[in-house]
Design a protein around this motif. Sequence first.
Motif, PDB file in Angstrom:
ATOM      1  N   LEU A 217       0.828  -1.201   0.000  1.00 41.88           N
ATOM      2  CA  LEU A 217       0.000   0.000   0.000  1.00 41.88           C
ATOM      3  C   LEU A 217       0.869   1.261   0.000  1.00 41.88           C
ATOM      4  CD1 LEU A 217      -3.239   0.613   1.877  1.00 41.88           C
ATOM      5  CD2 LEU A 217      -1.409   2.262   2.129  1.00 41.88           C
ATOM      6  N   ILE A 218       1.938   1.250   0.777  1.00 40.78           N
ATOM      7  CA  ILE A 218       2.843   2.407   0.842  1.00 40.78           C
ATOM      8  C   ILE A 218       3.528   2.612  -0.508  1.00 40.78           C
ATOM      9  CG2 ILE A 218       4.974   3.290   1.877  1.00 40.78           C
ATOM     10  CD1 ILE A 218       3.980   1.863   4.504  1.00 40.78           C
ATOM     11  N   GLU A 219       4.004   1.529  -1.116  1.00 37.93           N
ATOM     12  CA  GLU A 219       4.648   1.651  -2.428  1.00 37.93           C
ATOM     13  C   GLU A 219       3.677   2.232  -3.451  1.00 37.93           C
ATOM     14  OE1 GLU A 219       7.156  -0.806  -5.812  1.00 37.93           O
ATOM     15  OE2 GLU A 219       6.240  -1.936  -4.172  1.00 37.93           O
ATOM     16  N   LYS A 220       2.457   1.727  -3.469  1.00 30.22           N
ATOM     17  CA  LYS A 220       1.448   2.237  -4.405  1.00 30.22           C
ATOM     18  C   LYS A 220       1.204   3.728  -4.157  1.00 30.22           C
ATOM     19  CE  LYS A 220      -3.219   1.478  -6.068  1.00 30.22           C
ATOM     20  NZ  LYS A 220      -4.529   0.922  -5.803  1.00 30.22           N
ATOM     21  N   SER A 221       1.091   4.117  -2.895  1.00 32.45           N
ATOM     22  CA  SER A 221       0.899   5.531  -2.549  1.00 32.45           C
ATOM     23  C   SER A 221       2.074   6.375  -3.016  1.00 32.45           C
ATOM     24  CB  SER A 221       0.717   5.697  -1.041  1.00 32.45           C
ATOM     25  OG  SER A 221      -0.425   5.035  -0.591  1.00 32.45           O
ATOM     26  N   PHE A 222       3.300   5.913  -2.751  1.00 30.05           N
ATOM     27  CA  PHE A 222       4.503   6.639  -3.170  1.00 30.05           C
ATOM     28  C   PHE A 222       4.494   6.839  -4.691  1.00 30.05           C
ATOM     29  CE2 PHE A 222       8.093   6.254   0.220  1.00 30.05           C
ATOM     30  CZ  PHE A 222       7.220   6.603   1.234  1.00 30.05           C
ATOM     31  N   ARG A 223       4.174   5.782  -5.432  1.00 29.80           N
ATOM     32  CA  ARG A 223       4.199   5.870  -6.897  1.00 29.80           C
ATOM     33  C   ARG A 223       3.122   6.814  -7.428  1.00 29.80           C
ATOM     34  NH1 ARG A 223       8.034   2.741  -8.931  1.00 29.80           N
ATOM     35  NH2 ARG A 223       8.765   0.949  -7.722  1.00 29.80           N
TER      36      ARG A 223
ATOM     37  N   VAL B  78       9.239  14.583   0.534  1.00 30.59           N
ATOM     38  CA  VAL B  78       9.070  13.761   1.730  1.00 30.59           C
ATOM     39  C   VAL B  78       7.716  14.019   2.388  1.00 30.59           C
ATOM     40  CG1 VAL B  78       9.971  13.261   4.039  1.00 30.59           C
ATOM     41  CG2 VAL B  78      11.550  13.528   2.123  1.00 30.59           C
ATOM     42  N   ASN B  79       7.337  15.279   2.532  1.00 29.48           N
ATOM     43  CA  ASN B  79       6.048  15.606   3.150  1.00 29.48           C
ATOM     44  C   ASN B  79       4.887  14.993   2.381  1.00 29.48           C
ATOM     45  OD1 ASN B  79       7.174  17.044   5.260  1.00 29.48           O
ATOM     46  ND2 ASN B  79       6.994  19.014   4.226  1.00 29.48           N
ATOM     47  N   ALA B  80       4.935  15.070   1.066  1.00 26.34           N
ATOM     48  CA  ALA B  80       3.852  14.499   0.259  1.00 26.34           C
ATOM     49  C   ALA B  80       3.829  12.974   0.378  1.00 26.34           C
ATOM     50  CB  ALA B  80       4.012  14.918  -1.203  1.00 26.34           C
ATOM     51  N   LEU B  81       4.978  12.335   0.276  1.00 28.18           N
ATOM     52  CA  LEU B  81       5.035  10.874   0.358  1.00 28.18           C
ATOM     53  C   LEU B  81       4.539  10.365   1.713  1.00 28.18           C
ATOM     54  CD1 LEU B  81       8.494  10.163  -1.317  1.00 28.18           C
ATOM     55  CD2 LEU B  81       6.225   9.734  -2.298  1.00 28.18           C
ATOM     56  N   LYS B  82       5.042  10.960   2.781  1.00 26.09           N
ATOM     57  CA  LYS B  82       4.671  10.498   4.118  1.00 26.09           C
ATOM     58  C   LYS B  82       3.215  10.841   4.448  1.00 26.09           C
ATOM     59  CE  LYS B  82       7.965  10.978   7.345  1.00 26.09           C
ATOM     60  NZ  LYS B  82       9.096  11.565   8.079  1.00 26.09           N
ATOM     61  N   GLY B  83       2.760  12.014   4.040  1.00 23.34           N
ATOM     62  CA  GLY B  83       1.390  12.423   4.339  1.00 23.34           C
ATOM     63  C   GLY B  83       0.355  11.543   3.654  1.00 23.34           C
ATOM     64  N   VAL B  84       0.499  11.366   2.353  1.00 24.13           N
ATOM     65  CA  VAL B  84      -0.468  10.566   1.599  1.00 24.13           C
ATOM     66  C   VAL B  84      -0.430   9.109   2.043  1.00 24.13           C
ATOM     67  CG1 VAL B  84      -1.051   9.687  -0.710  1.00 24.13           C
ATOM     68  CG2 VAL B  84      -0.522  12.110  -0.395  1.00 24.13           C
ATOM     69  N   SER B  85       0.769   8.544   2.178  1.00 23.53           N
ATOM     70  CA  SER B  85       0.855   7.127   2.562  1.00 23.53           C
ATOM     71  C   SER B  85       0.299   6.883   3.964  1.00 23.53           C
ATOM     72  CB  SER B  85       2.297   6.615   2.446  1.00 23.53           C
ATOM     73  OG  SER B  85       3.158   7.306   3.321  1.00 23.53           O
ATOM     74  N   SER B  86       0.514   7.810   4.874  1.00 20.06           N
ATOM     75  CA  SER B  86      -0.007   7.652   6.233  1.00 20.06           C
ATOM     76  C   SER B  86      -1.536   7.685   6.249  1.00 20.06           C
ATOM     77  CB  SER B  86       0.551   8.751   7.142  1.00 20.06           C
ATOM     78  OG  SER B  86       0.105   8.571   8.470  1.00 20.06           O
ATOM     79  N   ARG B  87      -2.121   8.618   5.502  1.00 25.33           N
ATOM     80  CA  ARG B  87      -3.588   8.698   5.432  1.00 25.33           C
ATOM     81  C   ARG B  87      -4.183   7.432   4.826  1.00 25.33           C
ATOM     82  NH1 ARG B  87      -2.294  13.892   4.387  1.00 25.33           N
ATOM     83  NH2 ARG B  87      -2.386  13.712   2.124  1.00 25.33           N
ATOM     84  N   ARG B  88      -3.602   6.970   3.742  1.00 23.11           N
ATOM     85  CA  ARG B  88      -4.124   5.759   3.089  1.00 23.11           C
ATOM     86  C   ARG B  88      -3.927   4.521   3.962  1.00 23.11           C
ATOM     87  NH1 ARG B  88      -2.506   6.727  -3.228  1.00 23.11           N
ATOM     88  NH2 ARG B  88      -3.850   8.547  -3.480  1.00 23.11           N
ATOM     89  N   TYR B  89      -2.816   4.481   4.669  1.00 21.61           N
ATOM     90  CA  TYR B  89      -2.531   3.369   5.578  1.00 21.61           C
ATOM     91  C   TYR B  89      -3.585   3.334   6.682  1.00 21.61           C
ATOM     92  CZ  TYR B  89       0.590   0.172   8.140  1.00 21.61           C
ATOM     93  OH  TYR B  89       1.147  -0.913   8.777  1.00 21.61           O
ATOM     94  N   GLY B  90      -3.917   4.495   7.222  1.00 20.27           N
ATOM     95  CA  GLY B  90      -4.943   4.587   8.262  1.00 20.27           C
ATOM     96  C   GLY B  90      -6.324   4.202   7.753  1.00 20.27           C
TER      97      GLY B  90
ATOM     98  N   MET C 188       3.290  14.514  -8.873  1.00 16.88           N
ATOM     99  CA  MET C 188       4.232  15.618  -8.661  1.00 16.88           C
ATOM    100  C   MET C 188       5.390  15.637  -9.674  1.00 16.88           C
ATOM    101  SD  MET C 188       4.468  15.735  -4.499  1.00 16.88           S
ATOM    102  CE  MET C 188       5.577  17.146  -4.478  1.00 16.88           C
ATOM    103  N   ASP C 189       5.378  14.705 -10.627  1.00 15.69           N
ATOM    104  CA  ASP C 189       6.388  14.649 -11.686  1.00 15.69           C
ATOM    105  C   ASP C 189       7.789  14.291 -11.182  1.00 15.69           C
ATOM    106  OD1 ASP C 189       7.384  14.766 -14.298  1.00 15.69           O
ATOM    107  OD2 ASP C 189       7.895  16.891 -14.111  1.00 15.69           O
ATOM    108  N   PHE C 190       7.856  13.260 -10.350  1.00 16.01           N
ATOM    109  CA  PHE C 190       9.152  12.645 -10.047  1.00 16.01           C
ATOM    110  C   PHE C 190       8.981  11.141 -10.159  1.00 16.01           C
ATOM    111  CE2 PHE C 190       7.263  13.230  -5.793  1.00 16.01           C
ATOM    112  CZ  PHE C 190       7.514  12.023  -5.148  1.00 16.01           C
ATOM    113  N   GLN C 191      10.057  10.383 -10.012  1.00 15.87           N
ATOM    114  CA  GLN C 191       9.981   8.932 -10.213  1.00 15.87           C
ATOM    115  C   GLN C 191      10.514   8.165  -9.019  1.00 15.87           C
ATOM    116  OE1 GLN C 191      12.303   8.484 -13.872  1.00 15.87           O
ATOM    117  NE2 GLN C 191      10.414   7.856 -14.878  1.00 15.87           N
ATOM    118  N   ILE C 192       9.840   7.071  -8.708  1.00 14.60           N
ATOM    119  CA  ILE C 192      10.344   6.105  -7.739  1.00 14.60           C
ATOM    120  C   ILE C 192      11.053   5.035  -8.576  1.00 14.60           C
ATOM    121  CG2 ILE C 192       9.766   4.453  -5.913  1.00 14.60           C
ATOM    122  CD1 ILE C 192       8.987   7.335  -5.168  1.00 14.60           C
ATOM    123  N   LEU C 193      12.375   5.015  -8.544  1.00 15.85           N
ATOM    124  CA  LEU C 193      13.140   4.068  -9.353  1.00 15.85           C
ATOM    125  C   LEU C 193      13.202   2.695  -8.685  1.00 15.85           C
ATOM    126  CD1 LEU C 193      16.072   6.430 -10.374  1.00 15.85           C
ATOM    127  CD2 LEU C 193      13.993   5.906 -11.669  1.00 15.85           C
TER     128      LEU C 193
END
Length: 130
Positions: free
Chosen positions: A37-43, A79-91, A49-54
């Motif tokens: 779930l976290i990986e999907k959120s990060f991607r 970092v703020n976007a990755l952690k914020g979105v993944s935390s909300r979706r995880y919850g 935001m126009d960056f890539q998870i390699l």
Amino acid sequence: MSSHLRKGRHSVTDLKIHLVCVTKYCRPVLSAEGLELIEKSFREVAKKMDFQILEFNGEEDHVHALIEYPPKLSLSQIVNALKGVSSRRYGKAALPKPHEESLWSPSYFAASVGGALLEVLKEYMRNQKS
């Protein structure tokens, strides 16, 4: 590692970081389902935001991400976007959190990666004479 160069209107860049995010109190709460779930959120955040998870991987108490990003974004924005979105979706997925409100520690580790080795670059610069 890819040799992809990001070409912008006024720049050509190759900015990559190794990011490590740890769970709050380093508690081992991340299951295989949680990591997926976290990986999907990060991607999804990366695409928006126009960056890539390699690369992405993790263990019970932390995740690693290799990220390529444009110069218009700051590391803290990413970092703020990755952690914020993944935390909300995880919850929302009702997965166990180490703390009632937070999945992530407010801290993170980031290191720039890629390119020439530091000593090779220093030698190249020393040998540049007009």
